[in-house]
Scaffold this motif. Structure first.
Motif, PDB file in Angstrom:
ATOM      1  N   VAL A  15       0.963  -1.001   0.027  1.00 26.74           N
ATOM      2  CA  VAL A  15      -0.120   0.014  -0.017  1.00 26.74           C
ATOM      3  C   VAL A  15       0.866   1.482  -0.090  1.00 26.74           C
ATOM      4  O   VAL A  15       2.092   1.003   0.055  1.00 26.74           O
ATOM      5  CB  VAL A  15      -1.016  -0.043   1.218  1.00 26.74           C
ATOM      6  CG1 VAL A  15      -1.605  -1.102   1.262  1.00 26.74           C
ATOM      7  CG2 VAL A  15      -0.363   0.042   2.646  1.00 26.74           C
ATOM      8  N   GLY A  16       0.415   2.355  -0.057  1.00 24.79           N
ATOM      9  CA  GLY A  16       1.131   3.550  -0.275  1.00 24.79           C
ATOM     10  C   GLY A  16       2.081   3.499   0.953  1.00 24.79           C
ATOM     11  O   GLY A  16       1.725   3.409   2.064  1.00 24.79           O
ATOM     12  N   GLU A  75       3.022   6.296   2.777  1.00 24.52           N
ATOM     13  CA  GLU A  75       2.384   7.089   3.742  1.00 24.52           C
ATOM     14  C   GLU A  75       1.536   6.245   4.253  1.00 24.52           C
ATOM     15  O   GLU A  75       1.634   6.560   5.738  1.00 24.52           O
ATOM     16  CB  GLU A  75       1.690   8.281   3.019  1.00 24.52           C
ATOM     17  CG  GLU A  75       1.450   9.355   4.130  1.00 24.52           C
ATOM     18  CD  GLU A  75       0.981  10.720   3.690  1.00 24.52           C
ATOM     19  OE1 GLU A  75       0.686  11.663   4.805  1.00 24.52           O
ATOM     20  OE2 GLU A  75       1.223  10.865   2.749  1.00 24.52           O
ATOM     21  N   GLU A  76       0.618   5.617   4.022  1.00 20.53           N
ATOM     22  CA  GLU A  76      -0.392   4.940   4.761  1.00 20.53           C
ATOM     23  C   GLU A  76       0.344   3.600   5.399  1.00 20.53           C
ATOM     24  O   GLU A  76       0.002   3.529   6.767  1.00 20.53           O
ATOM     25  CB  GLU A  76      -1.355   4.179   3.756  1.00 20.53           C
ATOM     26  CG  GLU A  76      -2.344   5.062   3.039  1.00 20.53           C
ATOM     27  CD  GLU A  76      -1.760   5.993   1.976  1.00 20.53           C
ATOM     28  OE1 GLU A  76      -0.740   5.471   1.503  1.00 20.53           O
ATOM     29  OE2 GLU A  76      -2.272   6.770   1.419  1.00 20.53           O
ATOM     30  N   SER A  77       1.262   2.949   4.718  1.00 23.99           N
ATOM     31  CA  SER A  77       2.111   2.097   5.658  1.00 23.99           C
ATOM     32  C   SER A  77       2.945   2.571   6.968  1.00 23.99           C
ATOM     33  O   SER A  77       2.885   2.013   7.974  1.00 23.99           O
ATOM     34  CB  SER A  77       3.082   1.455   4.745  1.00 23.99           C
ATOM     35  OG  SER A  77       2.428   0.884   3.593  1.00 23.99           O
ATOM     36  N   ARG A 129       2.150   5.288   8.558  1.00 22.50           N
ATOM     37  CA  ARG A 129       0.986   5.660   9.534  1.00 22.50           C
ATOM     38  C   ARG A 129       0.742   4.371  10.385  1.00 22.50           C
ATOM     39  O   ARG A 129       0.567   4.386  11.604  1.00 22.50           O
ATOM     40  CB  ARG A 129      -0.275   6.559   8.787  1.00 22.50           C
ATOM     41  CG  ARG A 129       0.167   7.699   8.714  1.00 22.50           C
ATOM     42  CD  ARG A 129      -1.075   8.428   7.984  1.00 22.50           C
ATOM     43  NE  ARG A 129      -0.676   9.612   7.603  1.00 22.50           N
ATOM     44  CZ  ARG A 129      -0.568  10.999   8.078  1.00 22.50           C
ATOM     45  NH1 ARG A 129      -0.724  10.840   9.476  1.00 22.50           N
ATOM     46  NH2 ARG A 129      -0.373  11.945   7.710  1.00 22.50           N
ATOM     47  N   ILE A 130       0.394   3.379   9.762  1.00 22.09           N
ATOM     48  CA  ILE A 130      -0.088   2.031  10.416  1.00 22.09           C
ATOM     49  C   ILE A 130       1.093   1.712  11.185  1.00 22.09           C
ATOM     50  O   ILE A 130       0.887   1.137  12.484  1.00 22.09           O
ATOM     51  CB  ILE A 130      -0.277   0.923   9.084  1.00 22.09           C
ATOM     52  CG1 ILE A 130      -1.636   1.217   8.325  1.00 22.09           C
ATOM     53  CG2 ILE A 130      -0.438  -0.436   9.868  1.00 22.09           C
ATOM     54  CD1 ILE A 130      -1.781   0.442   7.221  1.00 22.09           C
TER      55      ILE A 130
END
Length: 196
Positions: free
Chosen positions: A157-158, A160-162, A164-165
């Motif tokens: 996944v992107g 940035e999303e990774s 944040r997770i």
């Protein structure tokens, strides 16, 4: 006052601020922000209340500076470790090295959780901490992309999303050691081998 004298005052002021911030990270991580008084910070740093108030207007100013210090330290540690890593580095080994540096110590981990809790109750502090994050976030994204590339991986996944997770897992209040293990496992799940 000469420029030379002014330079010494500036260096002394930076040193004073740094000692107060380091004391704050330790005290906030051990006792919590609200349970740590300005007097305790001063005592831990070896300064008077006057030194505190000549450098900071409030404990929230110190909170902001703690967030900036930890974020900068984290980015610098990531770049140092990534700078010495070679292509094909194992991602688990790389993450292990990252979690082994001072930027990810238990005191800093606890201090950041304390900042997050306080920011949830104080919108002004939340905005200040978000500004610190905005300054450092592009550098963290760059480090994450570089680490994945060195390991021959890409995010499923992107980035940035990774990130944040992974950040949410790391700073969940379940314990620093367990969080490092969770982040390592999650990173492995969010990454896939780059096909030649």
């Amino acid at each position: 006052m000469s420029t030379r004298d002014s330079g010494r005052d500036t260096a002394r002021r930076r040193e004073t601020r740094a000692r107060i911030v380091e004391a704050a990270m330790d005290q906030f991580g051990r006792n919590g922000i609200d349970a740590t008084s300005v007097e305790q910070l001063c005592e831990a740093a070896g300064f008077s209340r006057g030194a505190f108030y000549s450098n900071f207007d409030s404990k929230d100013d110190v909170c902001e500076e703690v967030a900036r210090y930890v974020a900068t330290e984290c980015v610098e540690a990531c770049h140092d470790i990534l700078g010495s890593a070679s292509v094909g580095t194992d991602i688990v080994e790389l993450l292990g090295r990252l979690f082994g540096v001072a930027a990810f110590s238990e005191e800093r981990h606890n201090a950041i959780i304390e900042l997050q809790i306080r920011a949830r109750r104080d919108t002004e502090l939340a905005a200040r901490l978000e500004a610190v994050r905005a300054d450092q976030w592009p550098l963290m994204l760059e480090a994450a992309e570089r680490g994945a590339t060195l390991a021959g991986l890409r995010f499923t996944v992107g980035v940035e999303e990774s990130l944040r997770i992974l950040e949410a897992l790391y700073f969940s209040p379940i314990g620093e050691g367990a969080n490092a293990s969770l982040v390592t496992a999650a990173a492995a799940a969010l990454l896939t081998r780059i096909e030649p």
